[in-house]
Design a protein around this motif. Structure first.
Motif, mmCIF file in Angstrom:
data_model
loop_
_atom_site.group_PDB
_atom_site.id
_atom_site.type_symbol
_atom_site.label_atom_id
_atom_site.label_comp_id
_atom_site.label_asym_id
_atom_site.label_seq_id
_atom_site.Cartn_x
_atom_site.Cartn_y
_atom_site.Cartn_z
ATOM 1 N N PHE A 178 0.808 -1.205 0.000
ATOM 2 C CA PHE A 178 0.000 0.000 0.000
ATOM 3 C C PHE A 178 0.851 1.269 0.000
ATOM 4 C CE2 PHE A 178 -3.416 -2.871 1.546
ATOM 5 C CZ PHE A 178 -4.283 -2.656 0.495
ATOM 6 N N VAL A 179 2.029 1.213 0.608
ATOM 7 C CA VAL A 179 2.945 2.356 0.538
ATOM 8 C C VAL A 179 3.399 2.556 -0.902
ATOM 9 C CG1 VAL A 179 5.216 3.189 1.253
ATOM 10 C CG2 VAL A 179 3.692 2.173 2.932
ATOM 11 N N ALA A 180 3.748 1.465 -1.581
ATOM 12 C CA ALA A 180 4.156 1.563 -2.983
ATOM 13 C C ALA A 180 3.000 2.047 -3.852
ATOM 14 C CB ALA A 180 4.672 0.220 -3.482
ATOM 15 N N LEU A 181 1.809 1.590 -3.577
ATOM 16 C CA LEU A 181 0.637 2.036 -4.325
ATOM 17 C C LEU A 181 0.397 3.525 -4.124
ATOM 18 C CD1 LEU A 181 -1.678 0.986 -6.120
ATOM 19 C CD2 LEU A 181 -2.994 0.652 -4.029
ATOM 20 N N TYR A 182 0.551 4.006 -2.903
ATOM 21 C CA TYR A 182 0.399 5.435 -2.616
ATOM 22 C C TYR A 182 1.468 6.249 -3.339
ATOM 23 C CZ TYR A 182 0.278 9.815 -0.052
ATOM 24 O OH TYR A 182 0.234 11.142 0.279
ATOM 25 N N LEU A 229 0.577 6.533 -6.936
ATOM 26 C CA LEU A 229 -0.466 7.532 -7.142
ATOM 27 C C LEU A 229 0.104 8.946 -7.053
ATOM 28 C CD1 LEU A 229 -3.486 5.958 -5.225
ATOM 29 C CD2 LEU A 229 -3.217 6.252 -7.682
ATOM 30 N N LYS A 230 1.043 9.161 -6.135
ATOM 31 C CA LYS A 230 1.704 10.461 -6.055
ATOM 32 C C LYS A 230 2.480 10.746 -7.335
ATOM 33 C CE LYS A 230 4.077 11.566 -2.427
ATOM 34 N NZ LYS A 230 4.866 11.565 -1.172
ATOM 35 N N LEU A 231 3.161 9.731 -7.855
ATOM 36 C CA LEU A 231 3.921 9.887 -9.094
ATOM 37 C C LEU A 231 2.999 10.238 -10.256
ATOM 38 C CD1 LEU A 231 6.718 9.669 -10.405
ATOM 39 C CD2 LEU A 231 6.251 7.255 -10.767
ATOM 40 N N LEU A 232 1.855 9.587 -10.333
ATOM 41 C CA LEU A 232 0.878 9.917 -11.377
ATOM 42 C C LEU A 232 0.341 11.338 -11.205
ATOM 43 C CD1 LEU A 232 -1.106 6.584 -11.691
ATOM 44 C CD2 LEU A 232 0.487 7.574 -13.336
ATOM 45 N N LEU A 266 10.862 15.171 -6.564
ATOM 46 C CA LEU A 266 9.743 14.466 -5.932
ATOM 47 C C LEU A 266 9.459 13.148 -6.650
ATOM 48 C CD1 LEU A 266 7.360 17.508 -5.386
ATOM 49 C CD2 LEU A 266 8.718 16.326 -3.656
ATOM 50 N N SER A 267 9.556 13.164 -7.960
ATOM 51 C CA SER A 267 9.338 11.938 -8.739
ATOM 52 C C SER A 267 10.446 10.926 -8.479
ATOM 53 C CB SER A 267 9.277 12.266 -10.231
ATOM 54 O OG SER A 267 8.208 13.117 -10.503
ATOM 55 N N VAL A 268 11.677 11.411 -8.359
ATOM 56 C CA VAL A 268 12.795 10.517 -8.065
ATOM 57 C C VAL A 268 12.609 9.878 -6.698
ATOM 58 C CG1 VAL A 268 15.290 10.418 -7.685
ATOM 59 C CG2 VAL A 268 14.384 11.787 -9.545
ATOM 60 N N LYS A 269 12.155 10.672 -5.726
ATOM 61 C CA LYS A 269 11.927 10.141 -4.378
ATOM 62 C C LYS A 269 10.798 9.104 -4.372
ATOM 63 C CE LYS A 269 10.940 11.533 0.318
ATOM 64 N NZ LYS A 269 10.433 12.581 1.198
ATOM 65 N N ALA A 270 9.743 9.361 -5.128
ATOM 66 C CA ALA A 270 8.636 8.404 -5.202
ATOM 67 C C ALA A 270 9.097 7.092 -5.829
ATOM 68 C CB ALA A 270 7.473 8.997 -5.996
ATOM 69 N N LEU A 271 9.913 7.178 -6.880
ATOM 70 C CA LEU A 271 10.434 5.951 -7.502
ATOM 71 C C LEU A 271 11.366 5.201 -6.554
ATOM 72 C CD1 LEU A 271 11.059 7.133 -11.141
ATOM 73 C CD2 LEU A 271 9.537 5.301 -10.413
ATOM 74 N N LYS A 272 12.140 5.932 -5.774
ATOM 75 C CA LYS A 272 13.030 5.287 -4.806
ATOM 76 C C LYS A 272 12.215 4.554 -3.740
ATOM 77 C CE LYS A 272 15.384 7.812 -1.935
ATOM 78 N NZ LYS A 272 16.382 8.666 -1.276
ATOM 79 N N ASN A 273 11.126 5.165 -3.283
ATOM 80 C CA ASN A 273 10.267 4.508 -2.296
ATOM 81 C C ASN A 273 9.588 3.270 -2.878
ATOM 82 O OD1 ASN A 273 10.906 6.365 -0.322
ATOM 83 N ND2 ASN A 273 9.171 7.683 -0.788
#
Length: 104
Positions: A5-9, A12-15, A27-34
């Motif tokens: 669910f963290v990855a799914l969230y 969604l943030k990346l989208l 921010l996109s790089v951080k979301a991909l890292k997570n």
């Protein structure tokens, strides 16, 4: 389920970043890292469960159960590798964009 669910969230943030036209940002790089870390955690959790699946398969004499148990491991590893590649490409694109902004 928590890493999923963290990855799914994060996805969604990346989208949302893509929708707001700020896809090429840190921010996109951080979301991909997570997402990458969550996929690795999911894979590690499934690896820890495989010995119990093996014991169950030996008890029921079901050899296909091990192969079915390995599918989520490989799927999450593929997601981790794909997000790592996208993270690296996005980071390089951001660096090139910042160099071009300084040049002009």
């Amino acid at each position: 389920v928590v890493p999923f669910f963290v990855a799914l969230y994060q996805a969604l943030k990346l989208l949302g970043y893509i929708d707001k036209n700020i896809a090429f940002s840190e921010l996109s790089v951080k979301a991909l890292k997570n997402i990458k870390y969550c996929a690795v955690i999911i894979s590690a959790l499934y690896v820890m469960v495989i010995p119990f699946v093996y014991l169950l398969a030996e008890k029921d004499d079901a050899p296909g159960l091990i192969i079915i148990g390995m599918i989520p491991i490989f799927a999450s590893l593929v997601i981790a590798v794909f997000s790592a590649v996208l993270q690296r490409l996005l980071k390089e694109a951001i660096d090139i964009k910042s160099e071009n902004d300084l040049t002009v």
